[in-house]
Design a protein around this motif. Structure first.
Motif, PDB file in Angstrom:
ATOM      1  N   LYS A  50      12.009   4.144  -2.918  1.00 29.01           N
ATOM      2  CA  LYS A  50      11.642   4.481  -4.274  1.00 29.01           C
ATOM      3  C   LYS A  50      12.105   5.873  -4.637  1.00 29.01           C
ATOM      4  O   LYS A  50      12.412   6.652  -3.743  1.00 29.01           O
ATOM      5  CB  LYS A  50      10.116   4.338  -4.444  1.00 29.01           C
ATOM      6  CG  LYS A  50       9.272   5.342  -3.646  1.00 29.01           C
ATOM      7  CD  LYS A  50       7.793   4.975  -3.711  1.00 29.01           C
ATOM      8  CE  LYS A  50       6.926   6.045  -3.096  1.00 29.01           C
ATOM      9  NZ  LYS A  50       5.491   5.720  -3.104  1.00 29.01           N
ATOM     10  N   HIS A  51      12.209   6.248  -5.892  1.00 29.85           N
ATOM     11  CA  HIS A  51      11.983   5.452  -7.088  1.00 29.85           C
ATOM     12  C   HIS A  51      13.350   5.270  -7.719  1.00 29.85           C
ATOM     13  O   HIS A  51      13.967   6.267  -8.117  1.00 29.85           O
ATOM     14  CB  HIS A  51      11.037   6.151  -8.054  1.00 29.85           C
ATOM     15  CG  HIS A  51       9.751   6.598  -7.386  1.00 29.85           C
ATOM     16  ND1 HIS A  51       9.587   7.799  -6.745  1.00 29.85           N
ATOM     17  CD2 HIS A  51       8.549   5.965  -7.267  1.00 29.85           C
ATOM     18  CE1 HIS A  51       8.366   7.914  -6.268  1.00 29.85           C
ATOM     19  NE2 HIS A  51       7.716   6.816  -6.563  1.00 29.85           N
ATOM     20  N   PHE A  52      13.812   4.072  -7.841  1.00 29.07           N
ATOM     21  CA  PHE A  52      15.182   3.721  -8.204  1.00 29.07           C
ATOM     22  C   PHE A  52      15.311   3.598  -9.713  1.00 29.07           C
ATOM     23  O   PHE A  52      14.822   2.653 -10.277  1.00 29.07           O
ATOM     24  CB  PHE A  52      15.533   2.403  -7.509  1.00 29.07           C
ATOM     25  CG  PHE A  52      16.995   2.045  -7.544  1.00 29.07           C
ATOM     26  CD1 PHE A  52      17.948   2.882  -6.975  1.00 29.07           C
ATOM     27  CD2 PHE A  52      17.406   0.868  -8.137  1.00 29.07           C
ATOM     28  CE1 PHE A  52      19.293   2.535  -6.998  1.00 29.07           C
ATOM     29  CE2 PHE A  52      18.757   0.517  -8.161  1.00 29.07           C
ATOM     30  CZ  PHE A  52      19.691   1.362  -7.587  1.00 29.07           C
TER      31      PHE A  52
ATOM     32  N   ALA B 169       0.855  -1.194   0.000  1.00 32.99           N
ATOM     33  CA  ALA B 169       0.000   0.000   0.000  1.00 32.99           C
ATOM     34  C   ALA B 169       0.889   1.241   0.000  1.00 32.99           C
ATOM     35  O   ALA B 169       2.019   1.211   0.476  1.00 32.99           O
ATOM     36  CB  ALA B 169      -0.912   0.007   1.229  1.00 32.99           C
ATOM     37  N   ASP B 170       0.347   2.354  -0.507  1.00 27.82           N
ATOM     38  CA  ASP B 170       1.081   3.621  -0.451  1.00 27.82           C
ATOM     39  C   ASP B 170       1.015   4.124   0.973  1.00 27.82           C
ATOM     40  O   ASP B 170       0.045   3.900   1.686  1.00 27.82           O
ATOM     41  CB  ASP B 170       0.427   4.642  -1.407  1.00 27.82           C
ATOM     42  CG  ASP B 170       0.957   4.457  -2.828  1.00 27.82           C
ATOM     43  OD1 ASP B 170       2.187   4.364  -2.980  1.00 27.82           O
ATOM     44  OD2 ASP B 170       0.148   4.406  -3.770  1.00 27.82           O
ATOM     45  N   GLY B 171       1.879   4.823   1.481  1.00 30.19           N
ATOM     46  CA  GLY B 171       3.023   5.622   1.491  1.00 30.19           C
ATOM     47  C   GLY B 171       3.159   6.878   0.627  1.00 30.19           C
ATOM     48  O   GLY B 171       2.294   7.212  -0.125  1.00 30.19           O
TER      49      GLY B 171
ATOM     50  N   GLY C  72       7.184  18.049  -9.836  1.00 31.68           N
ATOM     51  CA  GLY C  72       5.857  18.036  -9.221  1.00 31.68           C
ATOM     52  C   GLY C  72       5.754  17.168  -7.986  1.00 31.68           C
ATOM     53  O   GLY C  72       4.823  17.304  -7.200  1.00 31.68           O
ATOM     54  N   ARG C  73       6.718  16.287  -7.807  1.00 32.68           N
ATOM     55  CA  ARG C  73       6.670  15.377  -6.669  1.00 32.68           C
ATOM     56  C   ARG C  73       7.686  15.731  -5.598  1.00 32.68           C
ATOM     57  O   ARG C  73       7.937  14.924  -4.700  1.00 32.68           O
ATOM     58  CB  ARG C  73       6.940  13.954  -7.159  1.00 32.68           C
ATOM     59  CG  ARG C  73       5.679  13.157  -7.282  1.00 32.68           C
ATOM     60  CD  ARG C  73       5.962  11.744  -7.678  1.00 32.68           C
ATOM     61  NE  ARG C  73       5.366  10.844  -6.726  1.00 32.68           N
ATOM     62  CZ  ARG C  73       5.247   9.548  -6.923  1.00 32.68           C
ATOM     63  NH1 ARG C  73       5.706   9.005  -8.030  1.00 32.68           N
ATOM     64  NH2 ARG C  73       4.675   8.780  -6.019  1.00 32.68           N
ATOM     65  N   ASN C  74       8.242  16.919  -5.683  1.00 30.79           N
ATOM     66  CA  ASN C  74       9.242  17.281  -4.673  1.00 30.79           C
ATOM     67  C   ASN C  74       8.682  17.225  -3.257  1.00 30.79           C
ATOM     68  O   ASN C  74       9.416  16.992  -2.311  1.00 30.79           O
ATOM     69  CB  ASN C  74       9.824  18.673  -4.958  1.00 30.79           C
ATOM     70  CG  ASN C  74      11.014  18.599  -5.911  1.00 30.79           C
ATOM     71  OD1 ASN C  74      11.401  17.514  -6.354  1.00 30.79           O
ATOM     72  ND2 ASN C  74      11.582  19.735  -6.241  1.00 30.79           N
TER      73      ASN C  74
ATOM     74  N   SER D  78       8.343  -3.301  -9.255  1.00 28.27           N
ATOM     75  CA  SER D  78       8.241  -2.259 -10.286  1.00 28.27           C
ATOM     76  C   SER D  78       7.362  -1.134  -9.783  1.00 28.27           C
ATOM     77  O   SER D  78       6.448  -1.364  -8.985  1.00 28.27           O
ATOM     78  CB  SER D  78       7.622  -2.831 -11.560  1.00 28.27           C
ATOM     79  OG  SER D  78       6.222  -2.944 -11.406  1.00 28.27           O
ATOM     80  N   ASP D  79       7.637   0.089 -10.242  1.00 27.35           N
ATOM     81  CA  ASP D  79       6.614   1.107 -10.026  1.00 27.35           C
ATOM     82  C   ASP D  79       5.379   0.662 -10.812  1.00 27.35           C
ATOM     83  O   ASP D  79       5.465  -0.139 -11.757  1.00 27.35           O
ATOM     84  CB  ASP D  79       7.085   2.496 -10.452  1.00 27.35           C
ATOM     85  CG  ASP D  79       6.232   3.587  -9.788  1.00 27.35           C
ATOM     86  OD1 ASP D  79       5.141   3.270  -9.269  1.00 27.35           O
ATOM     87  OD2 ASP D  79       6.642   4.758  -9.802  1.00 27.35           O
ATOM     88  N   TRP D  80       4.248   1.203 -10.401  1.00 30.54           N
ATOM     89  CA  TRP D  80       2.973   0.692 -10.925  1.00 30.54           C
ATOM     90  C   TRP D  80       2.844   0.994 -12.434  1.00 30.54           C
ATOM     91  O   TRP D  80       2.656   2.139 -12.829  1.00 30.54           O
ATOM     92  CB  TRP D  80       1.828   1.280 -10.123  1.00 30.54           C
ATOM     93  CG  TRP D  80       1.384   0.422  -8.965  1.00 30.54           C
ATOM     94  CD1 TRP D  80       0.106   0.023  -8.712  1.00 30.54           C
ATOM     95  CD2 TRP D  80       2.186  -0.147  -7.926  1.00 30.54           C
ATOM     96  NE1 TRP D  80       0.071  -0.774  -7.580  1.00 30.54           N
ATOM     97  CE2 TRP D  80       1.319  -0.903  -7.085  1.00 30.54           C
ATOM     98  CE3 TRP D  80       3.543  -0.146  -7.627  1.00 30.54           C
ATOM     99  CZ2 TRP D  80       1.776  -1.611  -5.971  1.00 30.54           C
ATOM    100  CZ3 TRP D  80       3.998  -0.849  -6.509  1.00 30.54           C
ATOM    101  CH2 TRP D  80       3.114  -1.560  -5.711  1.00 30.54           C
TER     102      TRP D  80
END
Ligand code: BGC
Length: 735
Positions: free
Chosen positions: A152-154, A42-44, A118-120, A230-232
C-alpha cells in the motif's frame, strides 16, 4: 437466490456482487455457492493490530490484541537490511497465524516526497530502489508463512492533507521512475496476494477507479494476479471501481455498493465477465488459509524487535569519538523520552505491544545513572553541569505526527530546543538522542553537541537497543534512508506541498530527496545513506560493468562493524539526477577483514522512462561507490552504446535532422558557408520543425527533398523488427 445449473449452484449477479464488498470492518463476505470463505484482514505494517469483533475501527483508537511492535518503517529502513526485514515479515506472519488473520495490511512503500508527510513514519524511504527491496523482503517473509500481504498505498499517496480528495498531478515518467518502481519490484518478484489502492486521485482519477493503474500497469504490464483491495473508505462509485480493477471494497457492509454493481451489470455498463474475474480473484485469495498456529514465542519476537531497533539507529555525529561510552563511568540521563519512549506513530498502524522497554532502565542496568525528566529545566541543567556526560533525549511529541494530517514544519518543539541549548551549555559532553518518525532539522543546535543519535521510532524493544549502542555493546549500523535538510525551504517539494484546491502538482518531478539536493547543489545537514560506525572502512578495486559493480571493502578500525556499500549511477545527460541509487549491500566485517562484493546492476540502472517506455541512455555512465549520496569514494565508467533515437518525420525539428548520423552530415555539408552576420543559419532555425520550415519561401523545395532520405535515416527494417520485439505499454491517461 441461487439458480440451479446442471446440478451446480450458479450464483446470481447479486451474490457475486455481494462478495466484492466487505462484511464488516475487517472481514470479507463468504460465497458458499462457490466455496468461498470469509477472510480476515488486519493492520499492519510494523505489528498486528487485530481488533476484537464488534470493536472495529480503523483509526487506531480501539483496543487491539497485544502483538509485537517492531520498529516502524522509518526506523527499519535505516537498517538497509532486507534479510532483517524478511525475518520480521516471518514473525509477523506467525503472529497472524495465531490470530487467524489472513492478510496483514502492509508494507507501506510510498515515497517520502516531502519530510512533512504525516505518515512518513510508516514509509521506508525517499528512494524507490531501497523502498522496493525492503518492501519485497517484508512480503517474502510474511507470505512464506502463508499469510497475505497488502502492498500500500497504490499510488502517489504522499501526503495526508486532503488525502481522500486530492489529485496527485504527476507526469508518467515521474510515476514510472519514482512512485511506481517499489510497487513494481514487489509485485514482479514476490507476487503479493493483495495490493491496496490509495485514497487520492492520480491526475484527476480516483486511484480506486484508475484503470490505467490497476489494470493496464498493475495487471497487464506487471502480471499481478492477486486482488486489489480498496483503502478503507476509498471507493466512491463501486461499479466504476470494479471496472477499473478494484476487487474488494473495504470496509462493509455497503448495500448501495452491491446495488450499484448489480445495476451496472443489468444496464450492460459492466460486463459480467469483469465481475466474474473479480470473483475468481477473491476466490483465489480465500482459497489458501495459512496453517493455524497455537502461539508465538513472544520473547523471541521481542528479541528480534530489539535486534531490529539496534539496526535502525543511525549515528549521525560522533566528534572526538565520544561514543561509545565507558560503562564504568557515571552518566546523566535527561529527558522524558528516556523514561516514556515514543516508539510508534498514531493512526491505523498503532499496535498494543506485548511489553515495552525504556532506555532509562536499560542504561541503569549498564552504568551508574542519574536522571532528570527535563520538565524542570533548572534541575536538568544542574544535573548536566555536575556530570561527566549528559545523554539528552528529545523528539517529536505524538501529536506532531500522525496518519490523517501533515506537519507544517520540521522543528523540534521550542521547549526542547531550549533544553538542548541549556544542557549543551552546561556540559560539553552532551549526547543527543532523537525520537521522531519524520525527519527533524538539527538546527540551530547541531554544532553545540559532540554526538547525535537518530533513534527514529524503534518499536517496543528500542529502549534496550539505544542503551546498548551508546555503551558499545552494539555497533551502530544504520544509514539514513532519507536526507536530513537544513531547512524546510531547501526541500524539493517546498513550493508544491501539500497543494491547494484538491490538487498537488508534483512539479519537482523525479528530483525528490537526494536526487534534488545532489543535482542542484543544495547542501543538507546529513545526506541520504549517511551513518557512522565505531570503526572505519576503506574501499578499493572497483570493477564496474553493465551487470555489476565489484568492490573490496576493508575494516580498517579496531572494532567489528557494518558497512552499507551504496552503488549510484550518474547518467551522461544533464537533464537527469546527478546520481541515483542502483544497488547496495550490507557487509559485516571484523577488524582487519576484507571482503569483495558484487552488487548487481540491470538495464534499468542505465535507463530512463521516455515516451516509448524504458530506454537506455547512451554514453558513459559513472558508476559510483558512496558512503552516502554525497560522499563518493570510487568511480568507474560503463559505456552504453546508442543511439537512442526517435524516428525522424517531416514534423521533426531541423536539429533532429542535424543530429541524425545519416542526414546530419549531408545537411551540414550542403549548408557550409551559410553564415549571416557571424551566425550559422542552420543553428538559427534548428528548433523549427521541418514541415514548418518548408513554408518559408525559398527553403521549401530544397528541404522537402530531405523527406526522401527519411527511410534511410530511420533504418526502417531494423526499427520494424525491434518494434515487434518490444513489449507493448499503455499510455497514462490524464484528465
Ligand atoms: C489506512 C490504511 C489502513 C486502513 C485500515 C486506512 O485509513 O490508510 O493504511 O490499512 O485504514 O485500517
Amino acid at each position: 437466490m441461487i439458480q440451479q445449473n446442471g446440478g451446480m449452484d450458479t450464483p446470481t449477479v447479486r451474490q457475486k456482487a455481494a462478495i466484492t464488498v466487505g462484511r464488516d470492518v475487517w472481514h470479507t463476505e463468504a460465497l458458499p455457492a462457490l466455496g468461498i470463505r470469509s477472510i480476515e484482514l488486519a493492520d499492519g505494517p510494523h505489528g498486528l493490530r487485530q481488533q476484537a469483533a464488534g470493536d472495529g475501527d480503523n483509526l487506531g483508537i480501539g483496543d487491539s490484541v497485544p502483538a509485537t511492535c517492531f520498529p516502524p518503517a522509518a526506523g527499519l529502513a535505516s537498517s538497509w537490511n532486507p534479510e532483517l526485514v524478511e525475518r520480521i515479515g516471518r514473525a509477523l506472519g506467525d503472529e497472524c497465524r495465531v490470530a487467524g488473520v489472513d492478510v496483514l495490511l502492509g508494507p507501506g512503500v510510498n515515497i517520502k516526497r516531502s519530510p512533512l508527510c504525516g505518515r512518513n513514519f510508516e514509509y521506508f524511504s525517499e528512494d524507490p530502489l531501497l523502498s522496493g527491496r525492503l518492501g519485497a523482503a517484508w512480503v517474502h517473509g510474511i507470505q512464506s508463512r502463508g499469510v497475505g500481504a497488502s502492498v500500500k498505498h497504490f499510488a502517489a499517496n504522499n501526503q495526508e492533507t486532503a488525502r481522500m480528495t486530492v489529485s496527485a498531478d504527476v507526469d508518467e515518467a515521474t510515476l514510472r521512475e519514482l512512485y511506481l518502481p517499489a510497487f513494481e519490484h514487489i509485485v514482479t518478484t514476490e507476487h503479493p496476494r493483495t495490493v491496496m489502492c490509495s485514497y487520492n486521485r492520480v491526475n484527476g482519477i480516483p486511484a480506486a477507479e484508475h484503470h490505467w493503474l490497476l489494470t493496464d500497469v498493475l495487471r497487464t504490464e506487471w502480471g499481478f494476479t492477486g486482488a486489489v483491495v480498496s483503502d478503507w473508505g476509498a471507493v466512491e462509485h463501486r461499479a466504476a471501481a470494479l471496472a477499473a480493477g478494484t476487487d474488494l471494497e473495504m470496509p462493509g457492509p455497503q448495500p448501495g455498493s452491491v446495488d450499484d454493481v448489480v445495476a451496472a451489470v443489468e444496464r450492460g455498463d459492466l460486463p459480467e465477465g469483469v465481475l466474474d474475474a473479480t470473483v475468481a480473484r477473491l476466490a483465489a485469495l480465500a482459497a489458501h488459509p495459512a496453517s493455524p498456529l497455537d502461539s508465538f514465542d513472544a520473547d523471541a519476537h521481542h528479541a528480534l524487535a530489539r535486534d531490529a531497533a539496534a539496526e535502525s539507529i543511525v549515528l549521525l555525529r560522533n566528534e572526538g569519538g565520544i561514543l561509545p561510552l565507558d560503562p564504568a563511568r557515571p552518566v546523566a540521563v535527561i529527558g522524558e523520552f528516556a523514561r516514556t519512549p515514543r516508539y510508534q506513530g498514531a493512526g491505523s498502524s498503532q499496535v498494543v505491544p506485548t511489553r515495552l522497554d525504556n532506555t532509562l532502565d536499560a542504561i541503569r542496568a549498564i552504568a551508574p545513572t542519574e536522571f532528570a525528566g527535563g520538565d524542570d529545566p533548572g534541575e536538568a541543567v544542574a544535573l548536566a553541569a555536575r556530570s561527566e556526560t549528559a545523554i539528552l533525549f528529545v523528539g517529536l511529541p505524538p501529536e506532531d505526527e500522525s496518519e490523517g494530517y501533515d506537519r507544517t514544519h520540521l522543528d523540534l518543539p521550542a521547549a526542547q530546543l531550549e533544553l538542548i541549548s541549556a544542557v549543551a551549555a552546561a556540559n560539553p559532553r552532551t549526547i543527543v538522542v532523537l525520537s521522531n518518525g519524520g525527519v527533524v532539522t538539527l538546527e540551530p543546535w547541531h554544532d553545540s553537541v559532540p554526538a547525535i543519535v537518530e533513534g527514529w521510532l524503534l518499536g517496543q524493544a528500542g529502549g534496550g537497543a539505544v542503551a546498548e549502542l551508546l555503551f558499545g555493546l552494539r555497533e551502530p549500523r544504520g544509514r539514513l534512508a532519507e536526507s536530513i535538510p537544513f531547512r524546510l525551504q531547501d526541500t524539493p517539494a517546498f513550493l508544491n506541498f501539500p497543494g491547494a484546491n484538491d490538487h498537488v502538482l508534483y512539479g519537482e518531478r523525479i528530483f525528490v530527496g537526494y536526487r534534488y539536493y545532489e543535482t542542484v547543489g543544495v547542501a543538507v545537514r546529513y545526506p541520504f545513506g549517511h551513518g557512522l560506525s565505531y570503526t572505519t572502512f576503506d574501499y578499493g578495486d572497483l570493477v564496474a560493468s553493465r551487470t555489476a559493480a565489484r568492490v573490496t571493502v576493508t575494516n580498517t578500525g579496531a572494532r567489528p562493524g557494518r558497512e552499507v556499500v551504496q552503488v549510484y549511477v550518474s547518467a551522461p545527460d544533464a537533464s537527469r539526477p546527478r546520481r541515483e541509487l542502483r544497488g547496495f549491500a550490507t557487509l559485516d566485517l571484523d577488524p582487519g577483514e576484507s571482503r569483495t562484493v558484487d552488487i548487481p546492476l540491470d538495464a534499468r540502472s542505465f535507463a530512463h522512462w521516455d515516451d516509448d517506455g524504458w530506454a537506455e541512455i547512451p554514453g558513459d555512465h559513472r558508476v559510483e561507490i558512496g558512503r552516502s549520496s554525497h560522499d563518493i569514494v570510487l568511480t568507474g565508467v560503463v559505456r552504453i552504446r546508442g543511439p537512442r533515437r526517435k524516428p525522424l518525420t517531416l514534423d521533426s525539428r531541423l536539429s533532429d535532422f542535424l543530429d541524425n548520423p545519416v542526414i546530419g552530415p549531408i545537411l551540414r555539408a550542403a549548408s557550409s558557408g551559410a553564415v549571416e552576420g557571424g551566425t550559422n543559419l542552420l543553428d538559427m532555425v534548428a528548433s523549427v520543425p521541418l514541415s514548418r520550415l518548408a513554408r518559408f519561401p525559398g527553403a521549401g523545395r530544397q528541404l522537402s527533398r530531405l523527406g526522401l532520405l527519411l527511410p534511410v535515416a530511420n533504418n526502417r527494417v531494423i526499427r520494424f523488427f525491434a518494434a515487434l520485439l518490444a513489449p507493448r505499454r499503455a499510455k497514462l491517461r490524464t484528465t
